[in-house]
Design a protein around this motif. Structure first.
Motif, PDB file in Angstrom:
ATOM      1  N   LYS A  72       0.836  -1.208   0.000  1.00 50.45           N
ATOM      2  CA  LYS A  72       0.000   0.000   0.000  1.00 50.45           C
ATOM      3  C   LYS A  72       0.875   1.263   0.000  1.00 50.45           C
ATOM      4  O   LYS A  72       0.617   2.211  -0.749  1.00 50.45           O
ATOM      5  CB  LYS A  72      -0.909  -0.022   1.227  1.00 50.45           C
ATOM      6  N   ILE A  75       2.632   1.656  -3.434  1.00 46.94           N
ATOM      7  CA  ILE A  75       1.699   2.121  -4.475  1.00 46.94           C
ATOM      8  C   ILE A  75       1.395   3.605  -4.281  1.00 46.94           C
ATOM      9  O   ILE A  75       1.276   4.365  -5.245  1.00 46.94           O
ATOM     10  CB  ILE A  75       0.399   1.271  -4.465  1.00 46.94           C
ATOM     11  N   ARG A  79       2.001   6.119  -7.394  1.00 51.89           N
ATOM     12  CA  ARG A  79       0.807   6.684  -8.045  1.00 51.89           C
ATOM     13  C   ARG A  79       1.045   8.027  -8.754  1.00 51.89           C
ATOM     14  O   ARG A  79       0.536   8.225  -9.857  1.00 51.89           O
ATOM     15  CB  ARG A  79      -0.301   6.806  -7.008  1.00 51.89           C
ATOM     16  N   ARG A  83      -1.171   7.131 -12.931  1.00 51.50           N
ATOM     17  CA  ARG A  83      -2.316   6.569 -12.202  1.00 51.50           C
ATOM     18  C   ARG A  83      -2.781   5.227 -12.788  1.00 51.50           C
ATOM     19  O   ARG A  83      -3.165   4.322 -12.062  1.00 51.50           O
ATOM     20  CB  ARG A  83      -3.481   7.559 -12.223  1.00 51.50           C
ATOM     21  N   ARG A  84      -2.748   5.093 -14.106  1.00 54.69           N
ATOM     22  CA  ARG A  84      -3.167   3.829 -14.730  1.00 54.69           C
ATOM     23  C   ARG A  84      -2.187   2.704 -14.383  1.00 54.69           C
ATOM     24  O   ARG A  84      -2.586   1.620 -13.952  1.00 54.69           O
ATOM     25  CB  ARG A  84      -3.223   4.013 -16.251  1.00 54.69           C
ATOM     26  N   ALA A  86      -0.188   2.651 -11.908  1.00 54.51           N
ATOM     27  CA  ALA A  86      -0.244   2.399 -10.457  1.00 54.51           C
ATOM     28  C   ALA A  86      -1.412   1.484 -10.117  1.00 54.51           C
ATOM     29  O   ALA A  86      -1.277   0.581  -9.282  1.00 54.51           O
ATOM     30  CB  ALA A  86      -0.362   3.725  -9.703  1.00 54.51           C
ATOM     31  N   LEU A  87      -2.564   1.710 -10.762  1.00 52.45           N
ATOM     32  CA  LEU A  87      -3.726   0.841 -10.502  1.00 52.45           C
ATOM     33  C   LEU A  87      -3.435  -0.578 -10.974  1.00 52.45           C
ATOM     34  O   LEU A  87      -3.756  -1.554 -10.286  1.00 52.45           O
ATOM     35  CB  LEU A  87      -4.975   1.390 -11.202  1.00 52.45           C
ATOM     36  N   ASP A  88      -2.808  -0.701 -12.136  1.00 52.16           N
ATOM     37  CA  ASP A  88      -2.447  -2.035 -12.644  1.00 52.16           C
ATOM     38  C   ASP A  88      -1.469  -2.733 -11.703  1.00 52.16           C
ATOM     39  O   ASP A  88      -1.601  -3.928 -11.416  1.00 52.16           O
ATOM     40  CB  ASP A  88      -1.820  -1.926 -14.041  1.00 52.16           C
ATOM     41  N   ASP A  90      -1.016  -2.162  -8.489  1.00 52.76           N
ATOM     42  CA  ASP A  90      -1.735  -2.492  -7.260  1.00 52.76           C
ATOM     43  C   ASP A  90      -2.576  -3.755  -7.457  1.00 52.76           C
ATOM     44  O   ASP A  90      -2.582  -4.661  -6.621  1.00 52.76           O
ATOM     45  CB  ASP A  90      -2.633  -1.308  -6.882  1.00 52.76           C
ATOM     46  N   THR A  91      -3.278  -3.810  -8.583  1.00 54.28           N
ATOM     47  CA  THR A  91      -4.133  -4.964  -8.897  1.00 54.28           C
ATOM     48  C   THR A  91      -3.294  -6.233  -9.020  1.00 54.28           C
ATOM     49  O   THR A  91      -3.620  -7.275  -8.448  1.00 54.28           O
ATOM     50  CB  THR A  91      -4.906  -4.688 -10.207  1.00 54.28           C
TER      51      THR A  91
ATOM     52  N   TYR B  44     -12.492  -3.005 -16.671  1.00 53.64           N
ATOM     53  CA  TYR B  44     -11.274  -2.673 -15.915  1.00 53.64           C
ATOM     54  C   TYR B  44     -10.278  -1.931 -16.810  1.00 53.64           C
ATOM     55  O   TYR B  44      -9.598  -0.998 -16.362  1.00 53.64           O
ATOM     56  CB  TYR B  44     -10.631  -3.949 -15.338  1.00 53.64           C
ATOM     57  N   VAL B  50     -10.075   4.067 -14.296  1.00 54.97           N
ATOM     58  CA  VAL B  50      -8.951   4.458 -13.429  1.00 54.97           C
ATOM     59  C   VAL B  50      -9.438   5.358 -12.285  1.00 54.97           C
ATOM     60  O   VAL B  50      -9.114   5.121 -11.115  1.00 54.97           O
ATOM     61  CB  VAL B  50      -7.837   5.148 -14.239  1.00 54.97           C
ATOM     62  N   TRP B  54      -9.559   4.233  -8.285  1.00 54.44           N
ATOM     63  CA  TRP B  54      -8.858   4.959  -7.213  1.00 54.44           C
ATOM     64  C   TRP B  54      -9.842   5.544  -6.211  1.00 54.44           C
ATOM     65  O   TRP B  54      -9.544   5.607  -5.016  1.00 54.44           O
ATOM     66  CB  TRP B  54      -7.947   6.040  -7.786  1.00 54.44           C
ATOM     67  N   LYS B  57     -10.700   2.720  -3.897  1.00 56.19           N
ATOM     68  CA  LYS B  57      -9.581   2.379  -3.011  1.00 56.19           C
ATOM     69  C   LYS B  57      -9.334   3.487  -1.975  1.00 56.19           C
ATOM     70  O   LYS B  57      -9.045   3.205  -0.811  1.00 56.19           O
ATOM     71  CB  LYS B  57      -8.318   2.116  -3.839  1.00 56.19           C
ATOM     72  N   ASN B  61      -9.502   3.158   2.142  1.00 51.83           N
ATOM     73  CA  ASN B  61      -8.375   3.506   3.021  1.00 51.83           C
ATOM     74  C   ASN B  61      -8.720   4.611   4.022  1.00 51.83           C
ATOM     75  O   ASN B  61      -8.119   4.670   5.091  1.00 51.83           O
ATOM     76  CB  ASN B  61      -7.153   3.904   2.178  1.00 51.83           C
ATOM     77  N   ASP B  68      -7.305  -4.561   2.334  1.00 54.87           N
ATOM     78  CA  ASP B  68      -7.211  -3.819   1.081  1.00 54.87           C
ATOM     79  C   ASP B  68      -8.331  -4.263   0.137  1.00 54.87           C
ATOM     80  O   ASP B  68      -8.989  -5.277   0.372  1.00 54.87           O
ATOM     81  CB  ASP B  68      -5.849  -4.079   0.408  1.00 54.87           C
ATOM     82  N   VAL B  69      -8.507  -3.492  -0.922  1.00 57.06           N
ATOM     83  CA  VAL B  69      -9.439  -3.849  -1.999  1.00 57.06           C
ATOM     84  C   VAL B  69      -8.600  -4.252  -3.198  1.00 57.06           C
ATOM     85  O   VAL B  69      -7.601  -3.596  -3.509  1.00 57.06           O
ATOM     86  CB  VAL B  69     -10.305  -2.639  -2.404  1.00 57.06           C
ATOM     87  N   CYS B  70      -8.982  -5.343  -3.855  1.00 53.97           N
ATOM     88  CA  CYS B  70      -8.268  -5.769  -5.060  1.00 53.97           C
ATOM     89  C   CYS B  70      -9.285  -6.014  -6.175  1.00 53.97           C
ATOM     90  O   CYS B  70     -10.250  -6.764  -5.979  1.00 53.97           O
ATOM     91  CB  CYS B  70      -7.476  -7.048  -4.776  1.00 53.97           C
ATOM     92  N   PHE B  71      -9.082  -5.389  -7.301  1.00 58.66           N
ATOM     93  CA  PHE B  71      -9.959  -5.612  -8.458  1.00 58.66           C
ATOM     94  C   PHE B  71      -9.483  -6.854  -9.210  1.00 58.66           C
ATOM     95  O   PHE B  71      -8.271  -7.081  -9.356  1.00 58.66           O
ATOM     96  CB  PHE B  71      -9.951  -4.407  -9.385  1.00 58.66           C
ATOM     97  N   LEU B  72     -10.441  -7.638  -9.651  1.00 61.42           N
ATOM     98  CA  LEU B  72     -10.127  -8.852 -10.410  1.00 61.42           C
ATOM     99  C   LEU B  72     -10.844  -8.820 -11.748  1.00 61.42           C
ATOM    100  O   LEU B  72     -11.880  -8.161 -11.887  1.00 61.42           O
ATOM    101  CB  LEU B  72     -10.573 -10.100  -9.648  1.00 61.42           C
TER     102      LEU B  72
END
Lengths: 135, 152
Positions: A72, A75, A79, A83-84, A86-88, A90-91, B44, B50, B54, B57, B61, B68-72
């Protein structure tokens, strides 16, 4: 070179080696640690206050995990670069973190396709970190 | 805000921009992670996601101090085995698969501005969404009637 960064690099090579030997669960373990060790290295070397804060919080509150907190915090630092991406990142890292635990501790089969996905995640993680943070 | 409220609100954020999204939620206690699966994959990958991603998330937080949250997606390593909250645009049915979640989410499901009707089955509960109702009705669980209706 930092010992932690070297270990990250070795784990990355071990991932490829283990997949080649069809040792999929160990490959997933090494792939995850390759990413995690690089993240910890960046926090310790570039954002030491973040890392100290994480350790202090875990010690005081006895809540949260070192791995989750490091991902966390990392990331959060990544970020602003993109941002894109960073999201990828994180995922991918959270997906890999959960899958590594299942792979290590659950009585589940790890398939070659899973190991290949892990290799993709490991490669992309290292690529994105290199691209934006130059590490 | 509890986690069920957070999940329902997160679903709403996604559905506002992607009304045809299939969204599934499951919590994994072993890794303290709240998984939100999005289908199809294009949702996604869409640039618009995006900001939503965020926003979800960041809200998590701000409210919760661990996990945590995780997207799948279909491409993810983790695949959900027993999602507890599902929003399915094809059937206009949202399923909630455990009674505590139903009770806690019930109030929030009013925000869908829909009739919430669930058929009690052996293994799961199904909530049927119908936008024409406006009153809350819950039938007696002991009446022998296995059907509950809750209109929002």
């Amino acid at each position: 070179m930092s010992f932690l960064l070297k270990k990250s690099d070795q784990n990355r090579h071990a991932t490829d080696f283990l997949i080649d030997k069809m040792l999929y669960a160990p490959a997933i373990h090494c792939g995850y640690y390759s990413c995690f060790q690089k993240i910890v290295y960046i926090l310790i070397d570039y954002y030491p206050d973040d890392y100290d804060f994480i350790q202090q919080q875990i010690k005081e509150r006895r809540k949260g995990s070192l791995h989750g907190s490091c991902i966390k915090a990392f990331i959060g630092r990544f970020r602003p670069f993109d941002r894109r991406d960073a999201l990828d990142l994180d995922t991918m890292l959270n997906d890999l973190k959960g899958f590594r635990i299942n792979s290590d501790y659950n009585d589940d089969e790890v398939k070659p396709a899973d190991a290949n996905k892990v290799k993709e995640i490991v490669d992309k993680t290292h690529f994105l970190i290199k691209r934006h943070m130059k590490v | 805000m509890n986690i069920q409220q957070f999940v329902i609100e997160s679903f709403e954020k996604i559905k506002n921009l992607f009304p045809h999204a299939l969204i599934e939620y499951q919590y994994d206690e072993d890794v303290d992670t709240h998984y939100i699966k999005l289908s199809p994959l294009g949702i996604y990958e869409d640039d618009s996601f995006v900001d939503i991603g965020w926003a979800i998330k960041d809200t998590y937080n701000e409210i919760f101090d661990s996990g945590d949250v995780c997207f799948l997606t279909d491409k993810s390593l983790i695949q959900l085995t027993a999602p507890t909250i599902i929003s399915d645009p094809e059937t206009n049915i949202a399923s909630v698969n455990d009674i505590e979640t139903i009770i806690e989410a019930g109030e929030l499901l009013r925000r869908f501005d829909t009739l919430v009707e669930f058929d009690w089955k052996e293994s799961e509960t199904v909530i049927v969404l119908d936008s024409f109702q406006s009153n809350l009705e819950v039938s007696d669980i002991n009446s022998g009637n296995d059907k509950y209706a809750m209109a929002a």
